[in-house]
Design a protein around this motif. Structure first.
Motif, mmCIF file in Angstrom:
data_model
loop_
_atom_site.group_PDB
_atom_site.id
_atom_site.type_symbol
_atom_site.label_atom_id
_atom_site.label_comp_id
_atom_site.label_asym_id
_atom_site.label_seq_id
_atom_site.Cartn_x
_atom_site.Cartn_y
_atom_site.Cartn_z
ATOM 1 N N SER A 353 0.828 -1.211 0.000
ATOM 2 C CA SER A 353 0.000 0.000 0.000
ATOM 3 C C SER A 353 0.857 1.254 0.000
ATOM 4 C CB SER A 353 -0.928 0.000 1.214
ATOM 5 O OG SER A 353 -0.181 0.009 2.416
ATOM 6 N N THR A 354 1.968 1.228 0.705
ATOM 7 C CA THR A 354 2.865 2.393 0.740
ATOM 8 C C THR A 354 3.484 2.642 -0.624
ATOM 9 O OG1 THR A 354 3.374 1.946 3.070
ATOM 10 C CG2 THR A 354 4.869 3.405 1.882
ATOM 11 N N ILE A 355 3.920 1.577 -1.292
ATOM 12 C CA ILE A 355 4.491 1.745 -2.629
ATOM 13 C C ILE A 355 3.437 2.246 -3.603
ATOM 14 C CG2 ILE A 355 5.500 0.488 -4.578
ATOM 15 C CD1 ILE A 355 6.916 -1.309 -2.595
ATOM 16 N N SER A 356 2.221 1.753 -3.491
ATOM 17 C CA SER A 356 1.136 2.228 -4.361
ATOM 18 C C SER A 356 0.856 3.713 -4.114
ATOM 19 C CB SER A 356 -0.135 1.410 -4.124
ATOM 20 O OG SER A 356 0.082 0.052 -4.436
ATOM 21 N N TYR A 357 0.896 4.119 -2.864
ATOM 22 C CA TYR A 357 0.680 5.534 -2.542
ATOM 23 C C TYR A 357 1.789 6.396 -3.133
ATOM 24 C CZ TYR A 357 0.414 9.814 0.207
ATOM 25 O OH TYR A 357 0.344 11.140 0.595
ATOM 26 N N MET A 358 3.022 5.950 -3.034
ATOM 27 C CA MET A 358 4.141 6.708 -3.602
ATOM 28 C C MET A 358 3.988 6.838 -5.113
ATOM 29 S SD MET A 358 7.292 5.082 -1.369
ATOM 30 C CE MET A 358 8.494 5.727 -2.526
ATOM 31 N N GLN A 359 3.590 5.757 -5.777
ATOM 32 C CA GLN A 359 3.386 5.818 -7.227
ATOM 33 C C GLN A 359 2.247 6.761 -7.594
ATOM 34 O OE1 GLN A 359 2.765 1.708 -8.187
ATOM 35 N NE2 GLN A 359 4.961 1.197 -8.206
ATOM 36 N N PHE A 360 1.200 6.769 -6.770
ATOM 37 C CA PHE A 360 0.086 7.691 -7.012
ATOM 38 C C PHE A 360 0.527 9.145 -6.874
ATOM 39 C CE2 PHE A 360 -3.161 10.303 -4.887
ATOM 40 C CZ PHE A 360 -4.072 10.418 -5.923
ATOM 41 N N ARG A 361 1.320 9.431 -5.851
ATOM 42 C CA ARG A 361 1.780 10.808 -5.633
ATOM 43 C C ARG A 361 2.671 11.283 -6.772
ATOM 44 N NH1 ARG A 361 0.659 14.747 -3.318
ATOM 45 N NH2 ARG A 361 2.428 15.209 -1.940
ATOM 46 N N LEU A 375 6.743 17.008 -2.030
ATOM 47 C CA LEU A 375 6.577 15.650 -2.539
ATOM 48 C C LEU A 375 7.873 14.863 -2.429
ATOM 49 C CD1 LEU A 375 4.928 13.485 -4.015
ATOM 50 C CD2 LEU A 375 5.597 14.564 -6.187
ATOM 51 N N HIS A 376 8.990 15.533 -2.718
ATOM 52 C CA HIS A 376 10.291 14.877 -2.642
ATOM 53 C C HIS A 376 10.610 14.464 -1.202
ATOM 54 C CE1 HIS A 376 14.414 13.844 -3.615
ATOM 55 N NE2 HIS A 376 14.856 14.701 -2.694
ATOM 56 N N ASN A 377 10.374 15.363 -0.269
ATOM 57 C CA ASN A 377 10.630 15.063 1.149
ATOM 58 C C ASN A 377 9.725 13.942 1.652
ATOM 59 O OD1 ASN A 377 12.570 17.066 1.200
ATOM 60 N ND2 ASN A 377 11.166 18.634 2.012
ATOM 61 N N GLU A 378 8.476 13.949 1.199
ATOM 62 C CA GLU A 378 7.552 12.899 1.610
ATOM 63 C C GLU A 378 7.999 11.541 1.078
ATOM 64 O OE1 GLU A 378 2.763 11.825 1.343
ATOM 65 O OE2 GLU A 378 3.602 13.475 0.164
ATOM 66 N N GLU A 379 8.472 11.516 -0.160
ATOM 67 C CA GLU A 379 8.917 10.261 -0.744
ATOM 68 C C GLU A 379 10.151 9.729 -0.028
ATOM 69 O OE1 GLU A 379 10.235 8.384 -5.079
ATOM 70 O OE2 GLU A 379 9.342 10.383 -4.949
ATOM 71 N N ILE A 380 11.083 10.598 0.317
ATOM 72 C CA ILE A 380 12.282 10.173 1.047
ATOM 73 C C ILE A 380 11.908 9.608 2.414
ATOM 74 C CG2 ILE A 380 14.374 11.007 2.196
ATOM 75 C CD1 ILE A 380 14.818 12.881 -0.128
ATOM 76 N N ALA A 381 10.965 10.264 3.104
ATOM 77 C CA ALA A 381 10.525 9.796 4.417
ATOM 78 C C ALA A 381 9.871 8.415 4.304
ATOM 79 C CB ALA A 381 9.560 10.806 5.037
ATOM 80 N N LEU A 382 9.065 8.210 3.269
ATOM 81 C CA LEU A 382 8.423 6.920 3.078
ATOM 82 C C LEU A 382 9.442 5.832 2.729
ATOM 83 C CD1 LEU A 382 5.177 7.917 1.143
ATOM 84 C CD2 LEU A 382 5.352 7.137 3.516
#
Length: 415
Positions: A353-361, A375-382
């Motif tokens: 689900s986390t990977i799917s959310y990252m792809q959606f963003r 968005l970049h900071n959120e992706e790094i945190a995830l």
């Protein structure tokens, strides 16, 4: 004249045994020091990539695994010793007698040479239980080897997985805006030390220090919790066998105590002297073999103090307790295995689900600089959170590998 010949031989034998402890230890210390000096500098060792299949082959040189194999050899020799007791013993003796100071002693010198064979049958009542006990010890040593190989395979798997996680974590950290340029050099030095420690650990596990081995994580087989869910319906066959060994050892203790009530029977056969020569007279088979003898000993100790009966009663109660302990272990095993699989299943769903959310963003197409940075900071945190959770999941993987092995090697996964 013969005494003059025997005395120098005796003196030479004594001189050969007169070894100096200090010299022997100094020689051994010198050899170890030379071996230490011959160890190459770590930084000068070549860097070599290592696939998973190559690592499994090299794992057979592990010192713990070699020790387990040596235990099997020792247990096999102990079992075969039961049969070797039936092999007759051969005695060869040369006897010489002479007066060193003649004086008034006119006794002539005498010399004799004898060859005898002794047949010995061990305690007949203990023979079956001794053979079974040693066979059981050999069987356990073989299963211990399998357990040790499973344990080392799990450790090897962990090193491969952690090596891959470190590289991914380094890549995420390098793209993080939180790291200042001044800290990058310090980070690089910390990474180098971390990689060196993990590489040394891999060399120690494989017992091969010829290179700085770099695991190729992409060569690892794919595993999932669904594969182990099929296997985890019952304990692994090896686990079942080890439980059965524990129960059988307790039963054998009870049986061995009960056999103490049987008498000990020992039988020895003395063959005629095969050959005997003394004073020019030859005896042995040539004299008709009149010195054949047999000894039969039957010994029974009465349990007047009730010690044997007390031992048997304790062994009987211990057998019942072992049965209850194994039942308890099976309940605990089933509960822990279910928790392990459920936690892996939860992690697997969260990761997907986390990977799917990252792809959606990523598909939202942010245009504003602040939104892109966010968005970049959120992706790094995830990504950091995914790596952190994956690190925890490695422990689950290793626990299941140690219990069931790799699914690719299990027949149940092929069906």
């Amino acid at each position: 004249m013969k005494a003059i010949i025997y005395l120098p031989c005796l003196l030479c034998a004594l001189l050969l045994t007169a070894c100096s402890v200090e010299k022997r230890l100094e020689s051994a210390r010198h050899d170890l020091l030379e071996e230490y000096r011959a160890i190459p500098d770590w930084q000068k060792l070549p860097v070599k990539s290592l696939s998973w299949q190559q690592a499994l082959i090299m794992l057979e040189k592990n010192l713990e695994l070699q020790r387990a194999q040596l235990n099997i050899l020792e247990a096999r020799q102990q079992r075969d010793r039961v049969y070797r007791d039936f092999i007759p013993m051969v005695d060869i003796g040369h006897y010489y007698n002479t007066a060193l100071l003649r004086g008034n002693d006119n006794t002539p010198s005498s010399s004799s040479f004898d060859v005898n064979i002794l047949f010995s049958i061990p305690a007949l009542t203990q023979l079956p239980i001794d053979h079974y006990t040693r066979s059981l010890a050999l069987f356990k040593a073989e299963k211990d080897l399998e357990l040790k190989r499973r344990e080392l395979t799990a450790k090897l798997w962990k090193l491969f997985r952690e090596h891959n996680l470190k590289r991914r974590r380094y890549a995420v950290e390098d793209t993080s805006p939180e790291i200042r340029q001044a800290d990058r050099q310090l980070k690089a030095e910390e990474r180098e030390l971390e990689q060196r420690d993990s590489t040394r650990e891999l060399c120690a596990l494989l017992n091969d220090y010829s290179a700085r081995w770099q695991p190729m994580a992409d060569t690892l087989p794919e595993i999932s919790w669904q594969e182990y869910r099929k296997l985890a319906t019952v304990p692994d066959e090896l686990t079942q066998t080890m439980m059965a060994l524990t129960l059988e050892s307790a039963r054998l203790q009870k049986l061995g105590t009960g056999l103490q009530y049987l008498p000990d029977i020992h039988v020895n056969f003395y063959s005629p002297t095969l050959f005997s020569s003394s004073g020019g007279t030859t005896e042995g088979f040539f004299s008709g073999g009149q010195d054949v003898r047999m000894n039969l000993n039957i010994y029974q100790e009465l349990d007047t103090r009730m010690e044997t009966w007390s031992q048997w009663a304790m062994a009987k109660e211990n057998y019942k307790l072992v049965q209850q302990e194994l039942t308890h272990q099976m309940h605990e095993y089933r509960h822990k295995m279910q928790l392990l699989l459920d936690s892996w299943k939860t992690y697997d769903r969260w990761k997907r689900s986390t990977i799917s959310y990252m792809q959606f963003r990523r598909t939202q197409g942010e245009c504003e600089p602040e939104a892109i940075t966010e968005l970049h900071n959120e992706e790094i945190a995830l990504q950091k959170e995914i790596l952190e959770q994956e690190q925890k999941n490695i422990e689950r993987e290793c626990a299941l590998i140690q219990e069931y092995g790799l699914p690719d090697n299990k027949k149940s996964s092929e069906k």
